[in-house]
Design a protein around this motif. Structure first.
Motif, PDB file in Angstrom:
ATOM      1  N   ILE A   1      -7.609  63.275  58.626  1.00 22.85           N
ATOM      2  CA  ILE A   1      -8.739  64.150  58.323  1.00 22.85           C
ATOM      3  C   ILE A   1      -8.219  65.311  57.480  1.00 22.85           C
ATOM      4  N   LEU A   2      -8.788  65.469  56.281  1.00 21.82           N
ATOM      5  CA  LEU A   2      -8.400  66.554  55.383  1.00 21.82           C
ATOM      6  C   LEU A   2      -8.956  67.883  55.906  1.00 21.82           C
ATOM      7  N   PRO A   3      -8.424  69.009  55.442  1.00 23.07           N
ATOM      8  CA  PRO A   3      -8.965  70.308  55.847  1.00 23.07           C
ATOM      9  C   PRO A   3     -10.456  70.466  55.525  1.00 23.07           C
ATOM     10  N   THR A   4     -10.972  69.721  54.557  1.00 26.22           N
ATOM     11  CA  THR A   4     -12.387  69.775  54.198  1.00 26.22           C
ATOM     12  C   THR A   4     -13.261  68.984  55.156  1.00 26.22           C
ATOM     13  N   GLY A   5     -12.647  68.208  56.041  1.00 27.10           N
ATOM     14  CA  GLY A   5     -13.386  67.378  56.983  1.00 27.10           C
ATOM     15  C   GLY A   5     -13.534  65.937  56.545  1.00 27.10           C
ATOM     16  N   LYS A   6     -13.184  65.637  55.296  1.00 19.20           N
ATOM     17  CA  LYS A   6     -13.257  64.258  54.810  1.00 19.20           C
ATOM     18  C   LYS A   6     -12.147  63.421  55.437  1.00 19.20           C
ATOM     19  N   VAL A   7     -12.442  62.139  55.637  1.00 22.24           N
ATOM     20  CA  VAL A   7     -11.455  61.212  56.191  1.00 22.24           C
ATOM     21  C   VAL A   7     -10.881  60.386  55.048  1.00 22.24           C
ATOM     22  N   VAL A   8      -9.574  60.244  55.025  1.00 22.57           N
ATOM     23  CA  VAL A   8      -8.909  59.411  54.025  1.00 22.57           C
ATOM     24  C   VAL A   8      -8.004  58.414  54.730  1.00 22.57           C
TER      25      VAL A   8
END
Length: 64
Positions: free
Chosen positions: A12-19
């Motif tokens: 989970i990126l700091p922006t909340g997106k999952v990669v």
């Protein structure tokens, strides 16, 4: 036996997106090749890169 450069782990990126980490590119400043995962658990059609250092310092491992 050498480890595979292909990981397929989700973060989970700091922006909340999952990669999803697709592979690690070796070198002086290693990079990870990632693809964004949408709310339907589908992968984006293109790859993006992050530095391995950024991933380890600022991203959280996703449980799923």
């Amino acid at each position: 036996m050498a480890s595979s450069p292909y990981m397929y782990k989700r973060f989970i990126l700091p922006t909340g997106k999952v990669v999803e980490v697709r592979r690690v590119e070796r070198g002086h400043n290693p990079e990870v090749v990632v693809r964004e995962v949408n709310e339907h658990d589908q992968l984006a059609p293109r790859d993006d890169t992050l530095t391995l250092n950024f991933l380890l310092k600022h991203c959280k491992r996703a449980l799923a």
